[in-house]
Design a protein around this motif. Sequence first.
Motif, PDB file in Angstrom:
ATOM      1  N   ARG A  97      -6.463   2.301  -0.315  1.00 42.03           N
ATOM      2  CA  ARG A  97      -6.465   1.036   0.195  1.00 42.03           C
ATOM      3  C   ARG A  97      -5.515   0.037  -0.147  1.00 42.03           C
ATOM      4  NH1 ARG A  97     -10.009   0.088  -3.945  1.00 42.03           N
ATOM      5  NH2 ARG A  97      -9.900  -1.709  -4.962  1.00 42.03           N
ATOM      6  N   PHE A  98      -4.908   0.120  -1.255  1.00 43.84           N
ATOM      7  CA  PHE A  98      -3.714  -0.665  -2.018  1.00 43.84           C
ATOM      8  C   PHE A  98      -2.501  -0.343  -1.072  1.00 43.84           C
ATOM      9  CE2 PHE A  98      -0.546  -2.535  -4.513  1.00 43.84           C
ATOM     10  CZ  PHE A  98      -0.899  -3.878  -4.476  1.00 43.84           C
ATOM     11  N   PHE A  99      -2.214   0.923  -1.300  1.00 43.08           N
ATOM     12  CA  PHE A  99      -0.862   1.594  -0.724  1.00 43.08           C
ATOM     13  C   PHE A  99      -1.112   1.398   0.901  1.00 43.08           C
ATOM     14  CE2 PHE A  99       0.698   5.351   1.457  1.00 43.08           C
ATOM     15  CZ  PHE A  99       2.227   5.174   1.133  1.00 43.08           C
ATOM     16  N   ALA A 100      -2.153   1.732   1.501  1.00 47.87           N
ATOM     17  CA  ALA A 100      -2.218   1.604   2.890  1.00 47.87           C
ATOM     18  C   ALA A 100      -1.754   0.312   3.399  1.00 47.87           C
ATOM     19  CB  ALA A 100      -3.348   2.423   3.363  1.00 47.87           C
ATOM     20  N   GLY A 101      -2.556  -0.638   2.693  1.00 54.28           N
ATOM     21  CA  GLY A 101      -2.398  -2.012   3.069  1.00 54.28           C
ATOM     22  C   GLY A 101      -0.971  -2.641   3.060  1.00 54.28           C
ATOM     23  N   CYS A 102      -0.317  -2.040   1.701  1.00 51.95           N
ATOM     24  CA  CYS A 102       0.949  -2.484   1.919  1.00 51.95           C
ATOM     25  C   CYS A 102       1.818  -2.040   2.747  1.00 51.95           C
ATOM     26  CB  CYS A 102       1.454  -1.956   0.227  1.00 51.95           C
ATOM     27  SG  CYS A 102       0.910  -3.140  -1.076  1.00 51.95           S
ATOM     28  N   VAL A 103       1.796  -0.611   2.964  1.00 46.99           N
ATOM     29  CA  VAL A 103       2.472  -0.038   4.343  1.00 46.99           C
ATOM     30  C   VAL A 103       2.227  -0.621   5.386  1.00 46.99           C
ATOM     31  CG1 VAL A 103       2.935   2.021   4.984  1.00 46.99           C
ATOM     32  CG2 VAL A 103       2.912   1.863   2.676  1.00 46.99           C
ATOM     33  N   ALA A 104       1.036  -1.092   5.860  1.00 48.96           N
ATOM     34  CA  ALA A 104       0.663  -1.395   6.963  1.00 48.96           C
ATOM     35  C   ALA A 104       1.449  -2.999   7.163  1.00 48.96           C
ATOM     36  CB  ALA A 104      -0.842  -1.573   7.158  1.00 48.96           C
ATOM     37  N   LEU A 110       0.799  -9.072  14.114  1.00 51.99           N
ATOM     38  CA  LEU A 110      -0.186  -9.810  13.532  1.00 51.99           C
ATOM     39  C   LEU A 110      -1.608  -8.991  13.202  1.00 51.99           C
ATOM     40  CD1 LEU A 110      -0.196 -12.921  16.011  1.00 51.99           C
ATOM     41  CD2 LEU A 110       0.596 -12.748  13.562  1.00 51.99           C
ATOM     42  N   LEU A 111      -1.812  -7.877  14.224  1.00 50.52           N
ATOM     43  CA  LEU A 111      -2.843  -6.786  13.751  1.00 50.52           C
ATOM     44  C   LEU A 111      -2.691  -6.153  12.498  1.00 50.52           C
ATOM     45  CD1 LEU A 111      -4.124  -5.882  17.395  1.00 50.52           C
ATOM     46  CD2 LEU A 111      -5.233  -7.179  15.944  1.00 50.52           C
ATOM     47  N   ALA A 112      -1.225  -5.715  12.613  1.00 54.99           N
ATOM     48  CA  ALA A 112      -1.137  -4.761  11.281  1.00 54.99           C
ATOM     49  C   ALA A 112      -0.985  -5.583   9.978  1.00 54.99           C
ATOM     50  CB  ALA A 112       0.338  -4.204  11.549  1.00 54.99           C
ATOM     51  N   ALA A 113      -0.522  -6.829  10.102  1.00 54.19           N
ATOM     52  CA  ALA A 113      -0.409  -7.585   8.840  1.00 54.19           C
ATOM     53  C   ALA A 113      -2.020  -8.125   8.401  1.00 54.19           C
ATOM     54  CB  ALA A 113       0.276  -8.985   9.001  1.00 54.19           C
ATOM     55  N   SER A 114      -2.765  -8.729   9.513  1.00 56.38           N
ATOM     56  CA  SER A 114      -4.027  -8.893   9.007  1.00 56.38           C
ATOM     57  C   SER A 114      -5.000  -7.756   8.489  1.00 56.38           C
ATOM     58  CB  SER A 114      -4.924  -9.172  10.495  1.00 56.38           C
ATOM     59  OG  SER A 114      -4.153 -10.609  10.745  1.00 56.38           O
ATOM     60  N   GLY A 115      -4.822  -6.517   9.142  1.00 57.08           N
ATOM     61  CA  GLY A 115      -5.372  -5.270   8.745  1.00 57.08           C
ATOM     62  C   GLY A 115      -5.076  -4.993   7.370  1.00 57.08           C
ATOM     63  N   GLY A 116      -3.531  -4.929   7.156  1.00 57.57           N
ATOM     64  CA  GLY A 116      -3.043  -4.584   5.505  1.00 57.57           C
ATOM     65  C   GLY A 116      -3.556  -5.666   4.775  1.00 57.57           C
ATOM     66  N   LEU A 117      -3.632  -6.830   4.998  1.00 55.41           N
ATOM     67  CA  LEU A 117      -4.105  -7.915   3.929  1.00 55.41           C
ATOM     68  C   LEU A 117      -5.656  -7.905   3.843  1.00 55.41           C
ATOM     69  CD1 LEU A 117      -1.839 -11.024   5.070  1.00 55.41           C
ATOM     70  CD2 LEU A 117      -1.650  -9.555   3.024  1.00 55.41           C
ATOM     71  N   ALA A 161      -7.232  -5.050   3.848  1.00 57.71           N
ATOM     72  CA  ALA A 161      -7.137  -3.753   3.048  1.00 57.71           C
ATOM     73  C   ALA A 161      -6.852  -4.060   1.522  1.00 57.71           C
ATOM     74  CB  ALA A 161      -6.339  -2.594   3.408  1.00 57.71           C
ATOM     75  N   LEU A 162      -5.938  -4.938   1.337  1.00 63.27           N
ATOM     76  CA  LEU A 162      -5.513  -5.431  -0.058  1.00 63.27           C
ATOM     77  C   LEU A 162      -6.791  -6.119  -0.807  1.00 63.27           C
ATOM     78  CD1 LEU A 162      -1.782  -6.105   0.497  1.00 63.27           C
ATOM     79  CD2 LEU A 162      -2.726  -4.447  -0.889  1.00 63.27           C
ATOM     80  N   ALA A 163      -7.386  -7.338   0.241  1.00 69.64           N
ATOM     81  CA  ALA A 163      -8.499  -7.982  -0.354  1.00 69.64           C
ATOM     82  C   ALA A 163      -9.855  -7.130  -0.651  1.00 69.64           C
ATOM     83  CB  ALA A 163      -8.580  -8.927   0.499  1.00 69.64           C
ATOM     84  N   TRP A 164     -10.010  -6.025   0.065  1.00 67.21           N
ATOM     85  CA  TRP A 164     -11.172  -5.252   0.039  1.00 67.21           C
ATOM     86  C   TRP A 164     -11.326  -4.721  -1.347  1.00 67.21           C
ATOM     87  CZ3 TRP A 164     -12.919  -0.276  -0.748  1.00 67.21           C
ATOM     88  CH2 TRP A 164     -14.265  -0.196  -0.374  1.00 67.21           C
ATOM     89  N   GLY A 165     -12.332  -4.627  -1.981  1.00 71.16           N
ATOM     90  CA  GLY A 165     -12.809  -3.958  -3.026  1.00 71.16           C
ATOM     91  C   GLY A 165     -14.259  -3.488  -3.055  1.00 71.16           C
ATOM     92  N   PRO A 166     -14.491  -2.410  -3.735  1.00 77.95           N
ATOM     93  CA  PRO A 166     -15.899  -1.916  -3.533  1.00 77.95           C
ATOM     94  C   PRO A 166     -16.737  -2.933  -4.502  1.00 77.95           C
ATOM     95  CG  PRO A 166     -14.261  -0.518  -5.303  1.00 77.95           C
ATOM     96  CD  PRO A 166     -13.553  -1.600  -4.424  1.00 77.95           C
ATOM     97  N   VAL A 167     -18.065  -2.887  -3.751  1.00 75.96           N
ATOM     98  CA  VAL A 167     -19.201  -3.683  -4.418  1.00 75.96           C
ATOM     99  C   VAL A 167     -19.933  -2.792  -5.640  1.00 75.96           C
ATOM    100  CG1 VAL A 167     -21.339  -5.047  -3.909  1.00 75.96           C
ATOM    101  CG2 VAL A 167     -19.444  -4.982  -2.208  1.00 75.96           C
ATOM    102  N   ASP A 168     -19.831  -3.477  -6.784  1.00 72.30           N
ATOM    103  CA  ASP A 168     -21.040  -2.975  -7.685  1.00 72.30           C
ATOM    104  C   ASP A 168     -22.278  -3.068  -7.455  1.00 72.30           C
ATOM    105  OD1 ASP A 168     -18.560  -2.700  -9.436  1.00 72.30           O
ATOM    106  OD2 ASP A 168     -18.746  -4.637 -10.411  1.00 72.30           O
TER     107      ASP A 168
END
Length: 161
Positions: A91-98, A119-126, A128-135
């Motif tokens: 997700r980090f790589f894909a978010g940065c590239v998006a 706007l859609l690519a930047a919002s989706g990429g950001l 993806a960068l902010a998402w993290g798996p829930v413990d």
Amino acid sequence: MTSAGAPAHPHSDSGFIRARRDFRAWRRTRPFWAGLLVLLAAAPIIYFPYFNLSLGALSVAMSTTAGAGSLVIGLTLIVLGGLLWFQPIIRFFAGCVAVFLGVLSLPISNFGGFFAGTLLAASGGLLALAWGPVDGHPEDIPDGDEGSSAAVSRAGGQGSE
């Protein structure tokens, strides 16, 4: 025959309900909305450079010399959106590239699909960068009514006394 052994909700095990529950569980384990926004960003970026509008005898063509660049950016965003759904570990790589491709589409693809794709690519990429798996440890999360002092006391009594 009595209703004592009958289930309370007889239709709760139907195929639609089960599929919806399985989809919800699948969606919660990956950056689903980030992938969807990145996929949607590809549509205006690919579409507008090849857009032709006919108003009677007047023909308006939005075709540019950067049509191939728009196609490459759009197809790459489609691949990244799919990767966000099916390989959430990257997700980090894909978010940065998006985000990079969304900004890159501004000069290449008619202002990034008239800013919609950017706007859609930047919002989706950001996202993806902010998402993290829930413990999976809900007992470690303090309740809202206990406050932060209860969390400190569970952590070993460290804090102001």
